[in-house]
Design an enzyme around this catalytic site. Structure first.
Site, PDB file in Angstrom:
ATOM      1  N   ARG A  65      33.408  -0.796  -0.266  1.00 41.13           N
ATOM      2  CA  ARG A  65      33.375   0.562   0.299  1.00 41.13           C
ATOM      3  C   ARG A  65      33.398   1.567  -0.827  1.00 41.13           C
ATOM      4  O   ARG A  65      33.624   1.237  -1.985  1.00 41.13           O
ATOM      5  CB  ARG A  65      34.608   0.775   1.180  1.00 41.13           C
ATOM      6  CG  ARG A  65      35.928   0.492   0.457  1.00 41.13           C
ATOM      7  CD  ARG A  65      37.115   1.141   1.143  1.00 41.13           C
ATOM      8  NE  ARG A  65      38.404   0.703   0.640  1.00 41.13           N
ATOM      9  CZ  ARG A  65      38.983   1.130  -0.478  1.00 41.13           C
ATOM     10  NH1 ARG A  65      38.369   1.984  -1.269  1.00 41.13           N
ATOM     11  NH2 ARG A  65      40.178   0.677  -0.842  1.00 41.13           N
TER      12      ARG A  65
ATOM     13  N   ARG B 105      35.642   1.117   8.839  1.00 37.79           N
ATOM     14  CA  ARG B 105      35.008   0.158   7.934  1.00 37.79           C
ATOM     15  C   ARG B 105      35.315  -1.285   8.306  1.00 37.79           C
ATOM     16  O   ARG B 105      34.544  -2.195   8.008  1.00 37.79           O
ATOM     17  CB  ARG B 105      35.394   0.432   6.484  1.00 37.79           C
ATOM     18  CG  ARG B 105      36.865   0.286   6.160  1.00 37.79           C
ATOM     19  CD  ARG B 105      37.096   0.414   4.660  1.00 37.79           C
ATOM     20  NE  ARG B 105      38.489   0.412   4.267  1.00 37.79           N
ATOM     21  CZ  ARG B 105      39.233   1.494   4.101  1.00 37.79           C
ATOM     22  NH1 ARG B 105      38.720   2.689   4.336  1.00 37.79           N
ATOM     23  NH2 ARG B 105      40.482   1.391   3.709  1.00 37.79           N
TER      24      ARG B 105
ATOM     25  N   GLN C  19      41.425  -6.136  -6.540  1.00 42.34           N
ATOM     26  CA  GLN C  19      40.985  -6.089  -5.135  1.00 42.34           C
ATOM     27  C   GLN C  19      39.639  -5.384  -4.972  1.00 42.34           C
ATOM     28  O   GLN C  19      39.108  -5.327  -3.880  1.00 42.34           O
ATOM     29  CB  GLN C  19      42.056  -5.444  -4.261  1.00 42.34           C
ATOM     30  CG  GLN C  19      42.375  -3.996  -4.583  1.00 42.34           C
ATOM     31  CD  GLN C  19      43.423  -3.829  -5.682  1.00 42.34           C
ATOM     32  OE1 GLN C  19      43.580  -4.677  -6.561  1.00 42.34           O
ATOM     33  NE2 GLN C  19      44.146  -2.731  -5.650  1.00 42.34           N
TER      34      GLN C  19
ATOM     35  N   THR D 179      38.740   5.454  -1.458  1.00 44.98           N
ATOM     36  CA  THR D 179      39.397   6.226  -0.397  1.00 44.98           C
ATOM     37  C   THR D 179      39.285   7.713  -0.766  1.00 44.98           C
ATOM     38  O   THR D 179      39.112   8.062  -1.940  1.00 44.98           O
ATOM     39  CB  THR D 179      40.879   5.832  -0.281  1.00 44.98           C
ATOM     40  OG1 THR D 179      41.460   5.887  -1.585  1.00 44.98           O
ATOM     41  CG2 THR D 179      41.023   4.424   0.271  1.00 44.98           C
TER      42      THR D 179
ATOM     43  N   ARG E 120      38.585  -9.743   4.886  1.00 49.62           N
ATOM     44  CA  ARG E 120      38.730  -8.341   4.504  1.00 49.62           C
ATOM     45  C   ARG E 120      37.384  -7.644   4.721  1.00 49.62           C
ATOM     46  O   ARG E 120      36.330  -8.281   4.617  1.00 49.62           O
ATOM     47  CB  ARG E 120      39.107  -8.229   3.027  1.00 49.62           C
ATOM     48  CG  ARG E 120      39.401  -6.809   2.602  1.00 49.62           C
ATOM     49  CD  ARG E 120      39.693  -6.680   1.113  1.00 49.62           C
ATOM     50  NE  ARG E 120      39.926  -5.274   0.768  1.00 49.62           N
ATOM     51  CZ  ARG E 120      39.807  -4.766  -0.441  1.00 49.62           C
ATOM     52  NH1 ARG E 120      39.456  -5.541  -1.454  1.00 49.62           N
ATOM     53  NH2 ARG E 120      40.033  -3.488  -0.672  1.00 49.62           N
ATOM     54  N   HIS E 121      37.446  -6.348   5.018  1.00 52.21           N
ATOM     55  CA  HIS E 121      36.205  -5.569   5.124  1.00 52.21           C
ATOM     56  C   HIS E 121      35.434  -5.650   3.808  1.00 52.21           C
ATOM     57  O   HIS E 121      35.986  -5.977   2.762  1.00 52.21           O
ATOM     58  CB  HIS E 121      36.521  -4.113   5.476  1.00 52.21           C
ATOM     59  CG  HIS E 121      37.400  -3.460   4.467  1.00 52.21           C
ATOM     60  ND1 HIS E 121      36.933  -3.017   3.245  1.00 52.21           N
ATOM     61  CD2 HIS E 121      38.731  -3.212   4.457  1.00 52.21           C
ATOM     62  CE1 HIS E 121      37.929  -2.518   2.549  1.00 52.21           C
ATOM     63  NE2 HIS E 121      39.039  -2.624   3.258  1.00 52.21           N
TER      64      HIS E 121
ATOM     65  N   LYS F 292      49.622  -6.059  -5.596  1.00 59.16           N
ATOM     66  CA  LYS F 292      49.676  -6.859  -4.356  1.00 59.16           C
ATOM     67  C   LYS F 292      50.975  -7.664  -4.294  1.00 59.16           C
ATOM     68  O   LYS F 292      51.628  -7.724  -3.261  1.00 59.16           O
ATOM     69  CB  LYS F 292      48.473  -7.810  -4.266  1.00 59.16           C
ATOM     70  CG  LYS F 292      47.124  -7.108  -4.202  1.00 59.16           C
ATOM     71  CD  LYS F 292      47.061  -6.071  -3.098  1.00 59.16           C
ATOM     72  CE  LYS F 292      46.031  -5.007  -3.410  1.00 59.16           C
ATOM     73  NZ  LYS F 292      46.218  -3.757  -2.690  1.00 59.16           N
TER      74      LYS F 292
END
Ligand SMILES: *[C@@H]1O[C@H](CO)[C@@H](O)[C@H](O)[C@H]1NC(C)=O
Ligand SMILES: *[C@@H]1O[C@H](CO)[C@@H](O)[C@H](O)[C@H]1NC(C)=O
Ligand SMILES: *[C@@H]1O[C@H](CO)[C@@H](O)[C@H](O)[C@H]1NC(C)=O
Ligand SMILES: *[C@@H]1O[C@H](CO)[C@@H](O)[C@H](O)[C@H]1NC(C)=O
Ligand SMILES: *[C@@H]1O[C@H](CO)[C@@H](O)[C@H](O)[C@H]1NC(C)=O
Length: 497
Positions: A113, A193, A80, A116, A109-110, A331
């Site tokens: 990034r 985001r 991902q 996290t 999807r964004h 997933k």
């Protein structure tokens, strides 16, 4: 909008006038020899700059048409965390002959990034520990000796913003006959985001529109983010799971991580042994091996141009395939068919999609917000173009609720199954950064009823659940009939017991 358009057309006219003027006034000083010399010089200069940019690796890795294409043998295997790329399709992805698209919905999807927050701290700590415990970094590890961890947390990177601009261009271009006349209705799930991604997407849509000389000059308006659906605790949100208690906190929550750790024990042990043999004192754990691998995609997408991180080459292409499968297991068993309550999380969105495709009010007893969905301001029907922005996990659940990948056998936890063998299921093929699902209605010659097609990152789904034809098309009624799971509540009651 009007102002932008006038500026655009104005600029165009100006340029035209200049060319015309020059043409008339040009004194006859230029001989044919001069012109040939100038052309030759221009050609040489072009060649020079092209070769320069190729040598310095500056050719774009990412384009609106093909997505990320640098080092595909590794970058398309980052689960991902792969940057979006156009996935090869067994069924041609272009709109079939004799058909025109009458409706398009994207679920995206964004973009890419930073890690996290929790992960970012752990990655940084892993690097610190390595540097503290290892005295000598030999050969290809040498750069680690003064390597600094500098990634932030949670927000879109510049590269990630650009991905969404490109996604907006891609959507405009694919659905040009509709985007020329209609404005998409946009919703974003409420995390920063995701909202930022939606705005960057509107920029791409607008750019493509301004560059399209055939766009309708009376185009009603520019796209905007029309609705932000809150991700606060307890909120009903079809773009973000949260309220199904048994799934969030019950025994179904751990299936994904249990499955992927079984696989880690198989594939990451040899990598760990290699690192610990090469780097005296490192004593890495299996989890730390995974953290080091994850630094590769995250460092790559932290570069504005998507320049491949040096960390990536500490692992082999085969190891990247194994890492990708780790994402796929996460997933599949976390949110997909491998989790008894995974598909349930996607039911609300599927019922909204049915409403949009059939132009009928939403019927749903799960995660829809009835206040939002019964108000034409926040859930208008009868639009031609829709765009929704969400997360990888939610998109995985939605695809499962739609019955996509329903023919794929449960992924084995200790043997790698590649995406082609898994019916196209892989975290990189389904939910990469800036990944997108296109839902289309088509009117086709020789068919009275509208047809439906679904493309996941350009890969046309066979839609076997509604007897899709050779081009992946089902009639709208057969498609809706096949969504019984969602229409009958999708085991929602099992969320609470
Ligand atoms: C993305 O959108 C933000 C505003 O929401 C803007 O500041 C930024 O420049 C955009 N990124 C790109 C690459 O255009
Ligand atoms: C539903 O949406 C409304 C309007 O945005 C909001 O005020 C309300 O809190 C939401 N309720 C739930 C349960 O999500
Ligand atoms: C993989 O592991 C998960 C979690 O324990 C389990 O539910 C699933 O049945 C396993 N898959 C197979 C094919 O055995
Ligand atoms: C390596 O780490 C493990 C814990 O992961 C620890 O038990 C062991 O003592 C460590 N070995 C060395 C040589 O530091
Ligand atoms: C939120 O969803 C629950 C469960 O389906 C439902 O009982 C509740 O009425 C919903 N709230 C709103 C505002 O739609």
């Amino acid at each position: 909008m009007e102002m932008l358009r006038r500026r655009f057309h104005g600029g165009h006219q100006h340029e035209y006038a200049l060319l015309g003027g020059n043409e008339k006034a040009r004194p006859r000083l230029w001989t044919r020899k001069h012109s040939i010399l100038v052309l030759l010089l221009i050609a040489l200069a072009t060649l020079f700059f092209v070769s320069l940019s190729i040598r310095s690796g500056e050719q774009p890795c990412d384009t609106p048409e093909a997505g990320y294409q640098c080092r595909p043998e590794i970058s398309h295997f980052w689960g991902q965390y792969s940057p979006y790329f156009s996935v090869a399709s067994d069924i041609p992805a272009h709109t079939p002959e004799g058909c025109h698209i009458t409706f398009a919905q994207v679920l995206a999807r964004h973009g890419a990034r930073d890690p996290t927050l929790g992960k970012s701290l752990l990655y940084g700590a892993t690097i610190e520990r390595l540097k503290a415990n290892v005295k000598h970094f030999p050969g290809r590890y040498a750069f680690l000796a003064d390597y600094e961890y500098t990634l932030g947390a949670d927000q879109l990177s510049i590269f990630g913003q650009r991905q969404l601009v490109s996604a907006g261009v891609n959507f405009y271009e694919r659905y040009k006959p509709l985007s020329r006349d209609f404005v998409p209705f946009l919703r974003a799930s409420g995390q920063k985001r995701v909202i930022d991604s939606a705005w960057n997407w509107t920029q791409g849509f607008r750019e493509a529109m301004l560059a399209d000389e055939h766009t309708n000059p009376h185009h009603p308006s520019l796209p905007a983010v029309d609705v932000v659906v809150s991700e606060e605790e307890g909120m009903n949100n079809t773009l973000h799971h949260d309220i199904c208690t048994e799934f969030e906190t019950g025994k179904f929550g751990a299936i994904g991580s249990t499955a992927k750790f079984k696989w880690v024990e198989v594939f990451a042990e040899p990598i760990r042994a290699r690192f610990n043999a090469d780097l005296i004192g490192a004593n890495l754990t299996l989890t730390e091996v995974i953290y080091l691998m994850e630094l590769c995609p995250f460092e790559t997408v932290a570069s504005p141009t998507g320049k491949i991180s040096r960390i990536c080459d500490l692992f082999t292409t085969e190891e990247w395939r194994q890492y990708n499968y780790y994402g796929s297991l996460d997933k599949w068993y976390g949110y997909g068919h491998g989790n008894p309550l995974g598909p349930t999380q996607g039911v609300g969105f599927v019922n909204e999609l049915i409403a949009r495709m059939t132009d009928e009010a939403v019927t749903d007893t799960t995660s829809t917000n009835r206040t939002l969905d019964s108000d034409p301001q926040t859930f208008p029907l009868g639009r031609r173009l829709y765009a929704d922005f969400s997360h990888d996990n939610d998109m995985t659940a939605i695809m499962a609720a739609l019955g996509l990948y329903g023919e794929t056998s449960h992924l084995p936890n200790r043997t790698l199954v590649g995406a082609p063998e898994a019916g196209g299921f892989s975290a990189a093929w389904t939910v990469p950064f800036a990944g997108r699902v296109y839902f289309e209605k088509l009117q086709c010659a020789g068919h009275d009823e509208e047809l439906v097609r679904v493309l996941v990152n350009d890969r046309v789904q066979p839609l076997l659940q509604c007897e899709g034809d050779a081009l992946g098309r089902c009639t709208l009624s057969a498609f809706v009939d096949s969504l019984q799971f969602a229409r009958s509540g999708g085991h929602w009651a099992a969320c609470f017991k």
